[in-house]
Write a protein that holds these residues in place. Structure first.
Motif, PDB file in Angstrom:
ATOM      1  N   ARG A  39       0.844  -1.189   0.000  1.00 38.51           N
ATOM      2  CA  ARG A  39       0.000   0.000   0.000  1.00 38.51           C
ATOM      3  C   ARG A  39       0.889   1.252   0.000  1.00 38.51           C
ATOM      4  NH1 ARG A  39      -1.951   0.792   4.474  1.00 38.51           N
ATOM      5  NH2 ARG A  39      -0.761  -0.789   5.602  1.00 38.51           N
ATOM      6  N   LYS A  40       0.358   2.340  -0.461  1.00 41.05           N
ATOM      7  CA  LYS A  40       1.016   3.652  -0.532  1.00 41.05           C
ATOM      8  C   LYS A  40       1.955   3.771  -1.733  1.00 41.05           C
ATOM      9  CE  LYS A  40       0.768   4.385   4.465  1.00 41.05           C
ATOM     10  NZ  LYS A  40       1.512   4.775   5.705  1.00 41.05           N
ATOM     11  N   ASP A 372       9.021  -2.460   7.760  1.00 41.72           N
ATOM     12  CA  ASP A 372       7.943  -3.417   7.951  1.00 41.72           C
ATOM     13  C   ASP A 372       8.355  -4.716   7.281  1.00 41.72           C
ATOM     14  OD1 ASP A 372       6.480  -1.462   9.192  1.00 41.72           O
ATOM     15  OD2 ASP A 372       5.108  -1.111   7.517  1.00 41.72           O
ATOM     16  N   GLY A 409       1.774   0.599  14.511  1.00 43.67           N
ATOM     17  CA  GLY A 409       1.274   1.948  14.349  1.00 43.67           C
ATOM     18  C   GLY A 409       0.264   2.285  15.416  1.00 43.67           C
ATOM     19  N   SER A 413      -5.605   1.755  11.129  1.00 44.74           N
ATOM     20  CA  SER A 413      -5.530   2.168   9.725  1.00 44.74           C
ATOM     21  C   SER A 413      -4.191   1.822   9.090  1.00 44.74           C
ATOM     22  CB  SER A 413      -5.774   3.679   9.608  1.00 44.74           C
ATOM     23  OG  SER A 413      -4.742   4.413  10.261  1.00 44.74           O
ATOM     24  N   GLY A 414      -3.141   1.725   9.902  1.00 45.62           N
ATOM     25  CA  GLY A 414      -1.834   1.377   9.364  1.00 45.62           C
ATOM     26  C   GLY A 414      -1.462  -0.069   9.565  1.00 45.62           C
ATOM     27  N   CYS A 415      -2.309  -0.831  10.254  1.00 49.62           N
ATOM     28  CA  CYS A 415      -1.995  -2.226  10.587  1.00 49.62           C
ATOM     29  C   CYS A 415      -2.798  -3.151   9.684  1.00 49.62           C
ATOM     30  CB  CYS A 415      -2.284  -2.485  12.062  1.00 49.62           C
ATOM     31  SG  CYS A 415      -1.316  -1.425  13.173  1.00 49.62           S
ATOM     32  N   ASN A 418      -0.443  -6.900   3.462  1.00 48.44           N
ATOM     33  CA  ASN A 418       0.051  -6.473   2.157  1.00 48.44           C
ATOM     34  C   ASN A 418      -0.296  -7.518   1.081  1.00 48.44           C
ATOM     35  OD1 ASN A 418       1.530  -4.849   0.356  1.00 48.44           O
ATOM     36  ND2 ASN A 418       3.307  -6.195   0.552  1.00 48.44           N
ATOM     37  N   ASN A 422      -6.084  -6.211   2.568  1.00 51.56           N
ATOM     38  CA  ASN A 422      -6.108  -5.169   3.600  1.00 51.56           C
ATOM     39  C   ASN A 422      -6.778  -5.654   4.886  1.00 51.56           C
ATOM     40  OD1 ASN A 422      -4.730  -3.288   2.065  1.00 51.56           O
ATOM     41  ND2 ASN A 422      -6.595  -2.396   1.210  1.00 51.56           N
ATOM     42  N   THR A 424      -6.876  -6.487   8.804  1.00 50.73           N
ATOM     43  CA  THR A 424      -6.244  -5.946  10.001  1.00 50.73           C
ATOM     44  C   THR A 424      -5.304  -6.975  10.618  1.00 50.73           C
ATOM     45  OG1 THR A 424      -8.169  -4.556  10.460  1.00 50.73           O
ATOM     46  CG2 THR A 424      -6.659  -4.978  12.294  1.00 50.73           C
ATOM     47  N   CYS A 586      -1.973  -0.208  17.137  1.00 49.10           N
ATOM     48  CA  CYS A 586      -2.861  -0.858  16.173  1.00 49.10           C
ATOM     49  C   CYS A 586      -4.319  -0.830  16.649  1.00 49.10           C
ATOM     50  CB  CYS A 586      -2.422  -2.297  15.905  1.00 49.10           C
ATOM     51  SG  CYS A 586      -0.942  -2.432  14.878  1.00 49.10           S
TER      52      CYS A 586
END
Length: 628
Positions: A39-40, A372, A409, A413-415, A418, A422, A424, A586
């Motif tokens: 992501r990102k 990560d 995190g 939202s950041g946990c 990949n 998506n 959790t 998280c």
């Protein structure tokens, strides 16, 4: 990286190499590895065919299982063995990890058939390095490279998959850069410039008069660390033999005038060493800077902060020991272009392969960088981890910071996984997830110390600062090592199903130890300030281990080397168990800090008894660092 052997093989197969013809192979190509784009990142389109790549090809190490056995079961790291500490030599390790002749022959044939004639090797020939343009790499690996851009604007050239002829799958472990979207970053939380003492609401100062005299929450000094961990009066015995080092990546380099100013205030006798510690540059990494930052550097570039922190902590704690600064750049020398405006070469592998080629290496090395785990292709992580095992087999202790994002995190939202779904999940970090390193978490406060945590909000400078929690986790790549069997399953069982499905309960868990990691006194750009993070804890713990080595070597014993088998079997008795602290991350309350080992502070911090002796259990005998 300075490579030990460069050969030209143009005459080896002669007329067999017809470079204008399509790729030829003994067997059809099939996909070797696929790795989802994290992501990102977004794909901007195909990479230019003439963009140059430094491909590192990891060949299967013929006898790694035997090296692993030496490391765990034999005299190298098992403190219950009668010859504990009988570390392997440079030559021993090279012999165990070199590829089989069949592997070398088949890989050479494949490269030469595809027009690759100039090869460079690691000392054991388990890595082949080539410099190749994108168009040729795409043919060699039957793939397509694209330019990917991160949401922060940085870009790199990568692919989501690559292939090999079927008969080479068992001979080649990894090829990079291909699927790696690593964003190695210093594990530092923030930088705060403030001149006055600061006491946050609810903080309880220590009641021990000796500690209270030298330790305050903002800022924490070398004298506090020495007092808290019982080394303040220790007189080193073999500083010329015993050595320590730290790593710098991503353009980081210590600024000697800043280091001098720090030492002049907090360890005056060590100040001249600010200009004497050795700077070793690998693959064009920047040398330690002898002058202060220029206006332009200070205005738009803070990359020296991590390196300054490492240098100041280690020099302050270990004087008069020799200190080495490794600065690793990218290879070939990085030239920005439309594809990659910033340097995106893989740092860990370049550094460790260089060090493995040296016969004289410091006994302790501190590394404060991480990614990560899920952004690192498993094949790459596995091979880098095996390189770290080689360091341990040679009697070198590699300590790494556990990270500053708790379980991944501040909120959920950041946990996220990949894998395109998506989901959790908790996000482990690499390299602390590697079982062959010692991961160091962070603590704060003094009596007692607790796990480091700070919610977002106003800091001592009345500016808003972000979330910070000592990094912790369970690897999704590496199984739980045998040395953790006595403590980790019991911890997981006691959770009673808490966070079931959010972590790999059978994975290597970290950290192993902890040390202070909040509001370190720090000098940058000619000004005193503070800095926090496991980037601070790691060089501090590394310094303590190095002082223990000094005592061991002076007694005719070998250095500790790979710490974990010793630590988990009896060494933990020399550390203070941490029993409290917040680990929320998280979007959860985080793993609880408990009696005994836990995945937030490990076995705790270096122990100082009432008699002011730091006790270290070594083999069947206790050793003491005398501090009276």
């Amino acid at each position: 990286m300075k490579l030990d052997l460069t050969i030209f093989l143009s005459a080896v197969i002669g007329a067999q190499a017809v470079f204008a013809t399509p790729i030829r192979s003994r067997t059809p190509y099939s996909v070797k590895e696929t790795h989802n784009v994290p992501r990102k990142w977004k794909n901007l389109g195909r990479a230019a065919g003439d963009h140059m790549l430094h491909l590192q090809i990891g060949l299967k190490q013929d006898k790694f299982d035997e090296l692993d056995r030496h490391l765990y079961e034999a005299p190298v790291s098992d403190p219950n063995h009668s010859r504990y500490g009988n570390h392997l030599s440079f030559e021993d390790v090279t012999e165990l990890v070199k590829p089989a002749e069949e592997t070398l022959d088949l890989v050479h044939e494949w490269l030469l058939t595809n027009g690759v004639r100039e090869l460079a090797y690691s000392p054991a020939k388990d890595w082949i390095n080539i410099y190749i343009d994108v168009e040729s790499a795409e043919k060699l690996l039957d793939t397509e490279y694209s330019v990917f851009q991160h949401e922060d604007g940085s870009a790199l050239v990568r692919t989501s998959h690559w292939s090999l002829p079927a008969h080479l799958h068992e001979h080649i472990d990894t090829v990079q850069p291909t699927t790696s979207f690593m964003r190695s970053a210093p594990q530092k939380s923030d930088y705060i410039q403030f001149d006055q003492p600061y006491t946050p609401p609810g903080y309880k100062p220590p009641t021990n008069e000796t500690i209270a005299k030298v330790c305050r929450l903002f800022t924490v000094t070398i004298e506090c660390f020495q007092t808290l961990y019982g080394t303040i009066d220790y007189q080193q015995k073999v500083p010329g033999i015993n050595k320590i080092a730290f790593n710098n990546y991503l353009g980081q380099r210590p600024i000697r005038p800043d280091v001098f100013s720090f030492l002049q205030k907090y360890r005056p006798e060590a100040a001249p060493n600010a200009y004497a510690f050795k700077s070793i540059e690998i693959d064009g990494g920047p040398a330690a800077q002898n002058t202060s930052l220029t206006f332009e550097q200070a205005a738009g570039d803070d990359i020296s902060k991590e390196a300054n922190l490492d240098a100041q902590t280690i020099l302050g704690m270990t004087y008069p020991q020799p200190v080495y600064s490794y600065s690793t750049g990218g290879s070939p020398p990085f030239l920005p272009d439309i594809n990659t405006p910033t340097n995106t070469n893989e740092p860990y592998l370049t550094w460790v392969n260089y060090v493995m080629g040296q016969k004289d290496v410091p006994q302790v090395i501190s590394s404060s960088y991480g990614d990560d785990e899920q952004t690192v292709p498993k094949s790459y992580a596995d091979r880098v981890c095996k390189q770290y095992a080689q360091l341990g087999a040679r009697g070198i202790s590699l300590l790494v910071s556990s990270g500053d994002g708790g379980l991944g995190g501040e909120d959920s939202s950041g946990c996220l996984t990949n894998d395109g779904k998506n989901t959790t999940t908790f996000i482990p970090s690499f390299p602390p997830s590697c079982p062959y390193v010692t991961a160091v978490g962070a603590t704060q406060e003094f009596e007692p110390e607790v796990a480091a945590f700070r919610a977002p909000g106003l800091g001592p400078d009345n500016k808003t600062h972000g979330f910070y929690a000592s990094g912790s986790g369970f690897s999704n790549y590496f199984d739980r090592p045998s040395y953790q069997d006595a403590v980790v399953p019991a911890y997981v069982s006691a959770l009673g199903g808490l966070y079931e499905g959010l972590y790999n309960k059978n994975g290597r868990s970290y950290p192993d130890l902890a040390a202070q990691g909040l509001y370190f006194a720090f000098w940058w750009n000619g000004t005193e300030s503070s800095i926090s993070g496991t980037s601070a804890s790691c060089p501090l713990m590394s310094s303590i281990i190095s002082l223990v080595n000094d005592e061991l070597i002076s007694c005719g014993k070998p250095p500790l080397g790979f710490l974990n088998p010793w630590l988990y079997s009896k060494g933990y008795k020399g550390f203070t168990d941490i029993l409290g602290g917040n680990t929320s991350s998280c979007g959860t309350a985080g793993f609880p800090v408990t009696k005994g080992w836990d995945p937030i502070t490990g076995f705790g911090t270096p122990s100082c008894s009432n008699s002011q002796k730091t006790r270290v259990i070594y083999n069947s005998d206790p050793l003491f660092i005398e501090t009276e």
